[in-house]
Design a protein around this motif. Structure first.
Motif, PDB file in Angstrom:
ATOM      1  N   ILE A   1      10.068  -3.304   7.504  1.00  0.00           N
ATOM      2  CA  ILE A   1       9.521  -4.443   6.777  1.00  0.00           C
ATOM      3  C   ILE A   1       8.913  -5.394   7.804  1.00  0.00           C
ATOM      4  CG2 ILE A   1      10.020  -6.235   5.064  1.00  0.00           C
ATOM      5  CD1 ILE A   1      12.730  -4.722   4.585  1.00  0.00           C
ATOM      6  N   PRO A   2       7.595  -5.387   7.947  1.00  0.00           N
ATOM      7  CA  PRO A   2       6.954  -6.215   8.981  1.00  0.00           C
ATOM      8  C   PRO A   2       7.355  -7.683   8.882  1.00  0.00           C
ATOM      9  CG  PRO A   2       5.363  -4.683   8.043  1.00  0.00           C
ATOM     10  CD  PRO A   2       6.600  -4.593   7.207  1.00  0.00           C
ATOM     11  N   GLY A   3       7.741  -8.236  10.029  1.00  0.00           N
ATOM     12  CA  GLY A   3       8.118  -9.637  10.073  1.00  0.00           C
ATOM     13  C   GLY A   3       9.538  -9.919   9.634  1.00  0.00           C
ATOM     14  N   VAL A   4      10.233  -8.898   9.130  1.00  0.00           N
ATOM     15  CA  VAL A   4      11.615  -9.076   8.674  1.00  0.00           C
ATOM     16  C   VAL A   4      12.578  -8.300   9.561  1.00  0.00           C
ATOM     17  CG1 VAL A   4      13.242  -8.795   6.750  1.00  0.00           C
ATOM     18  CG2 VAL A   4      10.881  -9.510   6.306  1.00  0.00           C
ATOM     19  N   ASN A   5      12.385  -6.984   9.645  1.00  0.00           N
ATOM     20  CA  ASN A   5      13.332  -6.174  10.423  1.00  0.00           C
ATOM     21  C   ASN A   5      12.656  -5.185  11.351  1.00  0.00           C
ATOM     22  OD1 ASN A   5      12.382  -4.196   8.680  1.00  0.00           O
ATOM     23  ND2 ASN A   5      14.418  -3.339   8.266  1.00  0.00           N
ATOM     24  N   MET A  35      11.089   4.461   7.669  1.00  0.00           N
ATOM     25  CA  MET A  35      10.091   4.643   6.618  1.00  0.00           C
ATOM     26  C   MET A  35       9.303   3.356   6.419  1.00  0.00           C
ATOM     27  SD  MET A  35      12.591   6.392   3.774  1.00  0.00           S
ATOM     28  CE  MET A  35      13.455   4.834   3.570  1.00  0.00           C
ATOM     29  N   PRO A  36       8.059   3.472   5.983  1.00  0.00           N
ATOM     30  CA  PRO A  36       7.287   2.257   5.719  1.00  0.00           C
ATOM     31  C   PRO A  36       7.674   1.610   4.402  1.00  0.00           C
ATOM     32  CG  PRO A  36       5.968   4.191   5.189  1.00  0.00           C
ATOM     33  CD  PRO A  36       7.252   4.701   5.800  1.00  0.00           C
ATOM     34  N   LEU A  37       7.707   0.282   4.385  1.00  0.00           N
ATOM     35  CA  LEU A  37       7.895  -0.448   3.137  1.00  0.00           C
ATOM     36  C   LEU A  37       6.766  -0.115   2.167  1.00  0.00           C
ATOM     37  CD1 LEU A  37       9.212  -2.784   1.446  1.00  0.00           C
ATOM     38  CD2 LEU A  37       7.545  -4.298   2.575  1.00  0.00           C
ATOM     39  N   ILE A  38       7.122   0.185   0.914  1.00  0.00           N
ATOM     40  CA  ILE A  38       6.142   0.356  -0.159  1.00  0.00           C
ATOM     41  C   ILE A  38       6.197  -0.907  -1.008  1.00  0.00           C
ATOM     42  CG2 ILE A  38       5.461   1.741  -2.145  1.00  0.00           C
ATOM     43  CD1 ILE A  38       6.908   4.117  -0.847  1.00  0.00           C
ATOM     44  N   SER A  39       5.110  -1.673  -1.023  1.00  0.00           N
ATOM     45  CA  SER A  39       5.188  -2.988  -1.677  1.00  0.00           C
ATOM     46  C   SER A  39       3.947  -3.300  -2.507  1.00  0.00           C
ATOM     47  CB  SER A  39       5.385  -4.086  -0.618  1.00  0.00           C
ATOM     48  OG  SER A  39       4.324  -4.084   0.324  1.00  0.00           O
ATOM     49  N   ASP A  40       3.426  -2.305  -3.187  1.00  0.00           N
ATOM     50  CA  ASP A  40       2.295  -2.565  -4.070  1.00  0.00           C
ATOM     51  C   ASP A  40       2.739  -3.502  -5.202  1.00  0.00           C
ATOM     52  OD1 ASP A  40       0.918  -0.803  -2.493  1.00  0.00           O
ATOM     53  OD2 ASP A  40       1.079   0.887  -3.882  1.00  0.00           O
ATOM     54  N   PRO A  41       1.965  -4.516  -5.524  1.00  0.00           N
ATOM     55  CA  PRO A  41       2.372  -5.474  -6.562  1.00  0.00           C
ATOM     56  C   PRO A  41       2.693  -4.826  -7.909  1.00  0.00           C
ATOM     57  CG  PRO A  41       0.495  -6.320  -5.339  1.00  0.00           C
ATOM     58  CD  PRO A  41       0.689  -4.899  -4.889  1.00  0.00           C
ATOM     59  N   GLU A  42       1.965  -3.745  -8.242  1.00  0.00           N
ATOM     60  CA  GLU A  42       2.182  -3.121  -9.551  1.00  0.00           C
ATOM     61  C   GLU A  42       3.564  -2.477  -9.692  1.00  0.00           C
ATOM     62  OE1 GLU A  42      -0.582  -0.263  -7.179  1.00  0.00           O
ATOM     63  OE2 GLU A  42      -0.276  -2.421  -7.421  1.00  0.00           O
ATOM     64  N   HIS A  43       4.276  -2.305  -8.580  1.00  0.00           N
ATOM     65  CA  HIS A  43       5.612  -1.716  -8.664  1.00  0.00           C
ATOM     66  C   HIS A  43       6.659  -2.731  -9.117  1.00  0.00           C
ATOM     67  CE1 HIS A  43       4.176   1.404  -5.467  1.00  0.00           C
ATOM     68  NE2 HIS A  43       3.782   1.717  -6.687  1.00  0.00           N
ATOM     69  N   GLY A  44       6.316  -4.002  -9.073  1.00  0.00           N
ATOM     70  CA  GLY A  44       7.208  -5.012  -9.628  1.00  0.00           C
ATOM     71  C   GLY A  44       8.393  -5.378  -8.761  1.00  0.00           C
ATOM     72  N   THR A  45       8.394  -5.021  -7.478  1.00  0.00           N
ATOM     73  CA  THR A  45       9.503  -5.399  -6.604  1.00  0.00           C
ATOM     74  C   THR A  45       9.328  -6.839  -6.130  1.00  0.00           C
ATOM     75  OG1 THR A  45       8.392  -4.725  -4.551  1.00  0.00           O
ATOM     76  CG2 THR A  45       9.610  -3.027  -5.771  1.00  0.00           C
ATOM     77  N   HIS A  46      10.399  -7.426  -5.609  1.00  0.00           N
ATOM     78  CA  HIS A  46      10.317  -8.796  -5.081  1.00  0.00           C
ATOM     79  C   HIS A  46       9.285  -8.874  -3.960  1.00  0.00           C
ATOM     80  CE1 HIS A  46      11.544 -12.748  -3.618  1.00  0.00           C
ATOM     81  NE2 HIS A  46      11.577 -12.228  -2.398  1.00  0.00           N
ATOM     82  N   TYR A  47       9.361  -7.928  -3.036  1.00  0.00           N
ATOM     83  CA  TYR A  47       8.402  -7.953  -1.936  1.00  0.00           C
ATOM     84  C   TYR A  47       6.973  -7.759  -2.436  1.00  0.00           C
ATOM     85  CZ  TYR A  47      11.935  -7.907   1.803  1.00  0.00           C
ATOM     86  OH  TYR A  47      12.932  -8.233   2.676  1.00  0.00           O
ATOM     87  N   GLY A  48       6.796  -6.882  -3.407  1.00  0.00           N
ATOM     88  CA  GLY A  48       5.466  -6.644  -3.928  1.00  0.00           C
ATOM     89  C   GLY A  48       4.882  -7.863  -4.607  1.00  0.00           C
ATOM     90  N   LEU A  49       5.728  -8.590  -5.322  1.00  0.00           N
ATOM     91  CA  LEU A  49       5.262  -9.760  -6.073  1.00  0.00           C
ATOM     92  C   LEU A  49       5.095 -10.998  -5.195  1.00  0.00           C
ATOM     93  CD1 LEU A  49       7.400  -9.320  -9.308  1.00  0.00           C
ATOM     94  CD2 LEU A  49       4.988  -8.760  -8.982  1.00  0.00           C
ATOM     95  N   THR A  50       5.711 -11.001  -4.019  1.00  0.00           N
ATOM     96  CA  THR A  50       5.611 -12.169  -3.134  1.00  0.00           C
ATOM     97  C   THR A  50       4.660 -11.936  -1.970  1.00  0.00           C
ATOM     98  OG1 THR A  50       7.572 -11.415  -1.907  1.00  0.00           O
ATOM     99  CG2 THR A  50       7.925 -12.994  -3.708  1.00  0.00           C
ATOM    100  N   GLY A  51       3.987 -10.786  -1.961  1.00  0.00           N
ATOM    101  CA  GLY A  51       2.953 -10.566  -0.950  1.00  0.00           C
ATOM    102  C   GLY A  51       3.428  -9.994   0.365  1.00  0.00           C
ATOM    103  N   GLN A  52       4.679  -9.560   0.451  1.00  0.00           N
ATOM    104  CA  GLN A  52       5.151  -8.937   1.685  1.00  0.00           C
ATOM    105  C   GLN A  52       4.417  -7.615   1.883  1.00  0.00           C
ATOM    106  OE1 GLN A  52       7.548  -9.610   4.290  1.00  0.00           O
ATOM    107  NE2 GLN A  52       6.482  -7.797   5.072  1.00  0.00           N
ATOM    108  N   ARG A  53       3.738  -7.474   2.986  1.00  0.00           N
ATOM    109  CA  ARG A  53       2.963  -6.256   3.225  1.00  0.00           C
ATOM    110  C   ARG A  53       3.831  -5.165   3.836  1.00  0.00           C
ATOM    111  NH1 ARG A  53       1.295  -4.832   8.363  1.00  0.00           N
ATOM    112  NH2 ARG A  53       1.694  -6.338  10.043  1.00  0.00           N
TER     113      ARG A  53
END
Length: 493
Positions: A239-243, A265-283
């Protein structure tokens, strides 16, 4: 002169046992000792026996053997900011996603159906869509039913580790010898940024307290598994900028506690997936960022570089998913296990796999002794068997190999949208493929049309289909030789 190529594609698409047996008799040895693949130097014989047919624990095995996940464990005891467990999501390929949840009895029926039709199957895993150790009764019942019907199948589970220490003894008693734990931190301050809450000991915990408990339970579970000789793979989400930098410390901790593999593994954070990171813009990380971190971890815990971040109901070789072929509505109400296809497949694979190992060893030896300091990053379109056997337009991913003075190594993969659909290529899709191939020097495929080849060349990616159906490493050694003025090996097709 190389041995004739055995068509694994024709084998796995065979529908009758007579055809399958004819393929086996056409050149494959009936003994698994004939042409058996060489054990890696840094793996002891007992461990090699456990991993040699496990596609997740052995990079070499993933060319030939398949896994299956059954979604019997929907309940979960933690919330991750990168997770949103969805059901009936046939078009998404990521952890925590399934199209249908199963009871243990339904899972048994499905496993038998898959084992009868997918001869590559060697591993049954339970990876949720919740947590396999928290939803333990369903996990245990499924394993017991399957083991009684298909005793040679490897049993494997994935867990967040919170409930793991409570079940290590039972896992050992059931001969579960592969467990994956997702560990994203060893510093609770960082963990509090990833996990909003956990549910433990009949209570919900949040913030720093939750992260401390999770960390302690994960380390305890890992140590307990190591003490019982159960192989562990550690999954970490970058998770870039986090860990991202912190995962270097995670790698040290898990190595000290006996982890067999570490998979970043790379974080998967597309907004359409509805995760917290996806909805808050975490790339998520770019492919080159992920590889850079993995390279920094070399010398620590052994790295897994061929992970595909599978769905919780995945079926097939890594990189493919045949789950839609085996939904409950397509499986007969009563099925009986027929071991013949799986047994014959292993006979056929024994020789092909042995030939591949010999060719790979020769190719790597040539590159190592070349004395060159050059480096090539090569993307390969393949659908298994260790060969360049996929058309560019049909590829949904490219495996990435690095050739250098230390040899030829699989260092990752790049997922892409399929370029050619219905006989036509999509210009926008090609642009996305080119972007996914950032940093790649050469692309190898079985066939490619002039238009995409020209566009890739203009983008700085050299492309060739001259090595179609060769072994991957043999082709790369020839490219390396041509690039740095060495004498190439002969083709193996």
């Amino acid at each position: 002169m190389s041995s004739p190529m055995i068509s694994l594609k024709s084998l796995t698409s065979t529908t009758t046992m007579n055809q399958l047996l004819a393929t086996a008799k056409s050149g494959a040895c009936a003994s698994s000792s004939c042409g058996s693949p060489a054990k890696p130097d840094d793996v002891d014989p007992a461990t090699w026996e456990k991993i040699k047919d496990h596609p997740c624990y052995s990079e070499e095995a993933h060319h030939y053997f398949a896994r299956m996940h059954v979604a019997v464990a929907p309940a979960c005891n933690i919330q991750c900011n990168y997770c949103n467990r969805k059901y009936d999501c046939a078009n998404e390929s990521r952890p925590g996603v399934v199209s249908e949840r199963l009871t243990p009895d339904q899972a048994l029926r499905k496993v038998i159906a898959v084992a009868n039709e997918v001869p590559q199957l060697s591993v049954l895993g339970i990876a949720g869509p919740g947590d396999a150790c928290y939803d333990w009764k369903k996990t245990k019942a499924t394993f017991e039913r399957v083991a009684s019907e298909i005793p040679d199948i490897k049993l494997c589970l994935s867990t967040n580790g919170l409930a793991l220490p409570d079940h290590v003894d039972e896992l050992a008693d059931m001969n579960v010898d592969h467990v994956t734990i997702t560990i994203n931190m060893v510093d609770p301050e960082i963990g509090a940024k990833i996990y909003p809450w956990i549910f433990h000991d009949h209570r919900r915990f949040t913030g720093l307290e939750a992260a401390k408990i999770l960390h302690e339970r994960q380390m305890l579970g890992l140590e307990m598994l190591t003490a019982r000789g159960i192989l562990t793979k550690i999954n970490s989400v970058m998770i870039p900028g986090v860990n991202d930098d912190h995962l270097i410390e995670v790698n040290k901790w898990v190595k000290e506690r006996g982890a067999f593999l570490h998979n970043v593994m790379p974080l998967i954070s597309d907004p359409e997936h509805g995760t917290h990171y996806g909805l808050t813009g975490q790339r998520g990380p770019r492919a080159v960022e992920l590889k850079t971190l993995q390279d920094r971890l070399d010398g620590g815990a052994r790295l897994m570089r061929h992970c595909r971040q599978c769905r919780a109901d995945a079926v097939g070789l890594l990189g493919e998913d045949r789950g839609r072929e085996f939904t409950l509505d397509r499986i007969p109400g009563e099925v009986s296990y027929d071991a013949s296809k799986r047994e014959t497949y292993r006979e056929v694979v024994a020789r092909e796999r042995g030939d591949h190992v010999a060719a790979k060893s020769e190719a790597i030896g040539m590159v190592k002794t070349a004395g060159s300091s050059g480096l090539l990053l090569v993307a390969v379109a393949t659908k298994g068997g260790g060969r360049i056997n996929e058309h560019f337009g049909h590829a949904k991913e490219f495996q990435v190999y690095e050739a250098s003075a230390i040899g030829i190594n699989l260092v990752g993969h790049r997922k892409v949208e399929q370029y050619c659909r219905g006989g036509w290529g999509e210009e926008s899709t090609l642009d996305e493929v080119i972007a996914a191939l950032e940093g790649i020097d050469i692309l190898l495929c079985a066939k490619i049309g002039d238009c995409p080849k020209d566009q890739l060349t203009k983008a700085g990616v050299r492309v060739t289909d001259d090595y179609g159906y060769d072994y991957i490493e043999t082709a790369i050694s020839a490219l390396y030789a041509a690039e740095f003025g060495l004498e190439p090996l002969a083709a193996t097709a």
